[in-house]
Design a protein around this motif. Sequence first.
Motif, PDB file in Angstrom:
ATOM      1  N   SER A   1       0.732  -1.079  -0.007  1.00  0.00           N
ATOM      2  CA  SER A   1       0.066  -0.005  -0.059  1.00  0.00           C
ATOM      3  C   SER A   1       0.697   1.181   0.071  1.00  0.00           C
ATOM      4  N   ASP A   2       2.046   1.119   0.591  1.00  0.00           N
ATOM      5  CA  ASP A   2       2.922   2.363   0.873  1.00  0.00           C
ATOM      6  C   ASP A   2       3.508   2.610  -0.731  1.00  0.00           C
ATOM      7  N   LEU A   3       3.742   1.472  -1.542  1.00  0.00           N
ATOM      8  CA  LEU A   3       4.265   1.563  -2.946  1.00  0.00           C
ATOM      9  C   LEU A   3       3.036   1.713  -4.004  1.00  0.00           C
ATOM     10  N   LYS A   4       2.123   1.399  -3.590  1.00  0.00           N
ATOM     11  CA  LYS A   4       0.857   1.418  -4.696  1.00  0.00           C
ATOM     12  C   LYS A   4       0.976   2.886  -5.411  1.00  0.00           C
ATOM     13  N   PRO A   5       0.765   4.031  -4.808  1.00  0.00           N
ATOM     14  CA  PRO A   5       0.688   5.118  -5.667  1.00  0.00           C
ATOM     15  C   PRO A   5       1.902   5.416  -6.863  1.00  0.00           C
ATOM     16  N   TYR A   6       3.210   4.908  -6.033  1.00  0.00           N
ATOM     17  CA  TYR A   6       4.305   5.149  -6.785  1.00  0.00           C
ATOM     18  C   TYR A   6       4.378   4.031  -8.076  1.00  0.00           C
ATOM     19  N   TYR A   7       3.710   2.841  -7.873  1.00  0.00           N
ATOM     20  CA  TYR A   7       3.465   1.996  -8.808  1.00  0.00           C
ATOM     21  C   TYR A   7       3.062   2.689 -10.151  1.00  0.00           C
ATOM     22  N   ALA A   8       1.622   3.302  -9.674  1.00  0.00           N
ATOM     23  CA  ALA A   8       0.917   4.081 -10.841  1.00  0.00           C
ATOM     24  C   ALA A   8       1.724   5.164 -11.390  1.00  0.00           C
ATOM     25  N   ASP A   9       2.488   5.821 -10.875  1.00  0.00           N
ATOM     26  CA  ASP A   9       3.375   6.836 -11.502  1.00  0.00           C
ATOM     27  C   ASP A   9       4.152   6.378 -12.365  1.00  0.00           C
ATOM     28  N   ALA A  10       4.858   4.998 -11.864  1.00  0.00           N
ATOM     29  CA  ALA A  10       5.842   4.059 -12.672  1.00  0.00           C
ATOM     30  C   ALA A  10       5.138   3.871 -13.807  1.00  0.00           C
ATOM     31  N   GLU A  11       3.829   3.391 -14.055  1.00  0.00           N
ATOM     32  CA  GLU A  11       3.385   2.918 -15.151  1.00  0.00           C
ATOM     33  C   GLU A  11       3.099   3.929 -16.197  1.00  0.00           C
ATOM     34  N   ARG A  12       2.762   5.252 -15.553  1.00  0.00           N
ATOM     35  CA  ARG A  12       2.859   6.415 -16.517  1.00  0.00           C
ATOM     36  C   ARG A  12       4.272   6.539 -17.356  1.00  0.00           C
ATOM     37  N   GLU A  13       5.193   6.718 -16.290  1.00  0.00           N
ATOM     38  CA  GLU A  13       6.592   7.068 -16.809  1.00  0.00           C
ATOM     39  C   GLU A  13       7.047   6.118 -17.900  1.00  0.00           C
ATOM     40  N   LEU A  14       6.662   4.600 -17.867  1.00  0.00           N
ATOM     41  CA  LEU A  14       7.277   3.789 -18.824  1.00  0.00           C
ATOM     42  C   LEU A  14       6.405   3.906 -20.121  1.00  0.00           C
ATOM     43  N   GLY A  15       5.133   4.039 -19.737  1.00  0.00           N
ATOM     44  CA  GLY A  15       4.075   3.747 -20.838  1.00  0.00           C
ATOM     45  C   GLY A  15       3.694   2.398 -20.729  1.00  0.00           C
ATOM     46  N   VAL A  16       2.692   1.768 -19.723  1.00  0.00           N
ATOM     47  CA  VAL A  16       2.371   0.466 -19.700  1.00  0.00           C
ATOM     48  C   VAL A  16       1.243   0.189 -20.277  1.00  0.00           C
ATOM     49  N   ALA A  17       1.088  -0.579 -21.198  1.00  0.00           N
ATOM     50  CA  ALA A  17      -0.037  -1.214 -21.876  1.00  0.00           C
ATOM     51  C   ALA A  17      -0.413  -2.467 -21.250  1.00  0.00           C
ATOM     52  N   GLY A  18      -1.951  -2.394 -20.572  1.00  0.00           N
ATOM     53  CA  GLY A  18      -2.384  -3.681 -19.847  1.00  0.00           C
ATOM     54  C   GLY A  18      -3.744  -3.359 -19.784  1.00  0.00           C
ATOM     55  N   ALA A  19      -4.405  -4.559 -19.169  1.00  0.00           N
ATOM     56  CA  ALA A  19      -5.821  -4.603 -18.681  1.00  0.00           C
ATOM     57  C   ALA A  19      -6.109  -5.252 -17.515  1.00  0.00           C
ATOM     58  N   VAL A  20      -7.040  -4.575 -16.681  1.00  0.00           N
ATOM     59  CA  VAL A  20      -7.226  -5.163 -15.510  1.00  0.00           C
ATOM     60  C   VAL A  20      -8.141  -6.418 -15.526  1.00  0.00           C
ATOM     61  N   ASP A  21      -7.424  -7.491 -15.748  1.00  0.00           N
ATOM     62  CA  ASP A  21      -8.101  -8.939 -15.995  1.00  0.00           C
ATOM     63  C   ASP A  21      -7.415  -9.979 -15.199  1.00  0.00           C
ATOM     64  N   ASN A  22      -6.745  -9.525 -14.408  1.00  0.00           N
ATOM     65  CA  ASN A  22      -5.640 -10.453 -13.554  1.00  0.00           C
ATOM     66  C   ASN A  22      -6.443 -10.741 -12.330  1.00  0.00           C
ATOM     67  N   PRO A  23      -7.125 -11.611 -11.923  1.00  0.00           N
ATOM     68  CA  PRO A  23      -7.718 -11.936 -10.534  1.00  0.00           C
ATOM     69  C   PRO A  23      -6.906 -12.156  -9.595  1.00  0.00           C
ATOM     70  N   TYR A  24      -5.472 -12.358  -9.785  1.00  0.00           N
ATOM     71  CA  TYR A  24      -4.578 -12.545  -8.688  1.00  0.00           C
ATOM     72  C   TYR A  24      -3.687 -11.464  -8.478  1.00  0.00           C
ATOM     73  N   ALA A  25      -3.880 -10.474  -9.314  1.00  0.00           N
ATOM     74  CA  ALA A  25      -3.000  -9.204  -8.987  1.00  0.00           C
ATOM     75  C   ALA A  25      -3.256  -8.466  -7.645  1.00  0.00           C
ATOM     76  N   PRO A  26      -2.401  -7.798  -7.360  1.00  0.00           N
ATOM     77  CA  PRO A  26      -2.590  -6.884  -6.247  1.00  0.00           C
ATOM     78  C   PRO A  26      -3.612  -5.599  -6.461  1.00  0.00           C
ATOM     79  N   PRO A  27      -4.369  -5.018  -5.481  1.00  0.00           N
ATOM     80  CA  PRO A  27      -5.452  -4.102  -5.859  1.00  0.00           C
ATOM     81  C   PRO A  27      -4.659  -2.802  -6.644  1.00  0.00           C
ATOM     82  N   ARG A  28      -5.325  -2.276  -7.330  1.00  0.00           N
ATOM     83  CA  ARG A  28      -5.117  -1.086  -8.036  1.00  0.00           C
ATOM     84  C   ARG A  28      -6.217  -0.062  -8.105  1.00  0.00           C
ATOM     85  N   ASP A  29      -5.924   1.255  -8.391  1.00  0.00           N
ATOM     86  CA  ASP A  29      -7.136   2.260  -8.312  1.00  0.00           C
ATOM     87  C   ASP A  29      -7.282   2.709  -9.367  1.00  0.00           C
ATOM     88  N   GLU A  30      -6.444   2.437 -10.629  1.00  0.00           N
ATOM     89  CA  GLU A  30      -6.651   3.158 -12.068  1.00  0.00           C
ATOM     90  C   GLU A  30      -6.613   2.101 -13.084  1.00  0.00           C
TER      91      GLU A  30
END
Length: 532
Positions: free
Chosen positions: A132-161
């Motif tokens: 949870s401490d790193l979660k907002p920085y993960y979102a920043d990192a995905e924008r920095e790198l330009g990540v293509a993905g879908a929210v379709d993984n039932p085993y992935a950790p929670p995300r907000d966007e």
Amino acid sequence: MADDGHTDRTPAEDADVCIVGAGPAGGIVAHRLAESGASVVVLEAGPRFDGDRREQLERHIRPGLGNPWEMGGPRDEFTSSGEAFYPLNAARVKGVGGSSLHWQGMVMRLHERDFELASRHGVGTDWPISYSDLKPYYADAERELGVAGAVDNPYAPPRDEAYPLPAFPPSYSDSLFAEACERLEIDMHSVPNARNSEPYDGRSPCVGYGTCKPVCPSGAKYTAESHVEKAAAAGARVIDHARVRRLEHDDSGTSVVAAEYTTPDGETHRQEAGRFVLACGGVENVRLLLLSASAQYPDGLANSSGVVGRYFMEHLFAGMGGRLDRPTRQNHVGFITSESHQFYDDTDPVNGIKLEFLNYGGPSPVIDALHAETWGDELVAQLAENYGTHIAMGALVEQLPREDNYVTLDSKTTDDLGDPVPEIHWAVDDQTKAALTRANEIQASVMDELGVDVEWTVGPENTGPAFHHMGTTRMGDDPETSVVDAECRTHDVQNLWIAGSSVFPTGGAMNPTLTIAALAVRLAESVQGHIP
């Protein structure tokens, strides 16, 4: 890439921050700090690779011309000890962009359990920060790198966007695997990739060259060159061919005052700065700290704990492949589009397992043709026989931190500047081998269900590393058992931070670059807070 002999590589004046290394971690930190108004200098041991990417690709696939990234030789000497040989120079690139120049580009968040392995399972250690401490920085990192993905993984950790870019569609061979996995009740889902599915950040979308590793000719795949270029545009001074050989501290031993580096003309310079960030990878971070030993730090700078270099971790590869009696359309896509985290959080074995459905089983017809010893109709028949009916699975398997896996200096072997080279002491333990066996068992069940004639298996006894260096300057709250704190600042030296996967207390089984990027964004905030 040869040096032109005319580049100015003298130190920058009045630098707020000196960053050693221009890979993803160093590039992101440099960009963030330069944009904030800080005076930043980046020292990179390797060159700028300014050549045409198609030319680099051609150099790679033509027989006998070798790797396009110029690794090897006296500059890059190393030794390997322990039970398993470690092929270090296949694992890294020295140059602006770092190892992102030849990476495959898969980017996943670590699971919540990865941060709490000791608390949950009684093995490894806990991180001093949570998911949870790193979660907002993960979102920043995905924008920095330009990540293509879908929210379709039932085993992935929670995300907000949502992901910044839409996911790549499943490949043709993914659809073949899906038939078998559905019958076996194995869930498949998309893979987040740091490559453009549509134009993003000034880069083109993927056009399907299929040569993602080692070279993306279109520039769709992220490399840290983009962040280094942005940092330079924001005012950072980037010095390539600057081989940092020692960090010099003040009389009290509590602050670094200069980085000593050597340039191709044989000159040695001192780059002074108020703050320093090591971002040169899990091996070279260690090497530089150990080379910076002094009277105050006889075992290496920032190493009062004795932990620098210890707990070296890798991801181990498990795989299986063979022939199927129908077309598989392999090598149309040079990256993975589907995987499964279903077995990641299992407790027997506790090591994480990430299953991958490969898109490059069997030989590439282009490389096959270039290496063929025949021609004409006979060559066409050979290519038709070899191509299009192969299929394969892979897996990354977690290696838990062990003190007896480590990086140190080999005082008996020196590089071309006369400095001791890194020594990798590494082995694959029985628990990791049990997890590799489990991965092979799952793969075999899928292959059998699909009707594949299995021709090869990579498993416990012939496994190899995924080239993810982790854990050699681990993060923790206790200065006696860790090197850096939760902000990635060294316990011993107040103005020295360490970026990259060397700070990981555990490695999970997820490709590490997204976590490296998230920690880099967080580290940049910390450094910025210490600039007056």
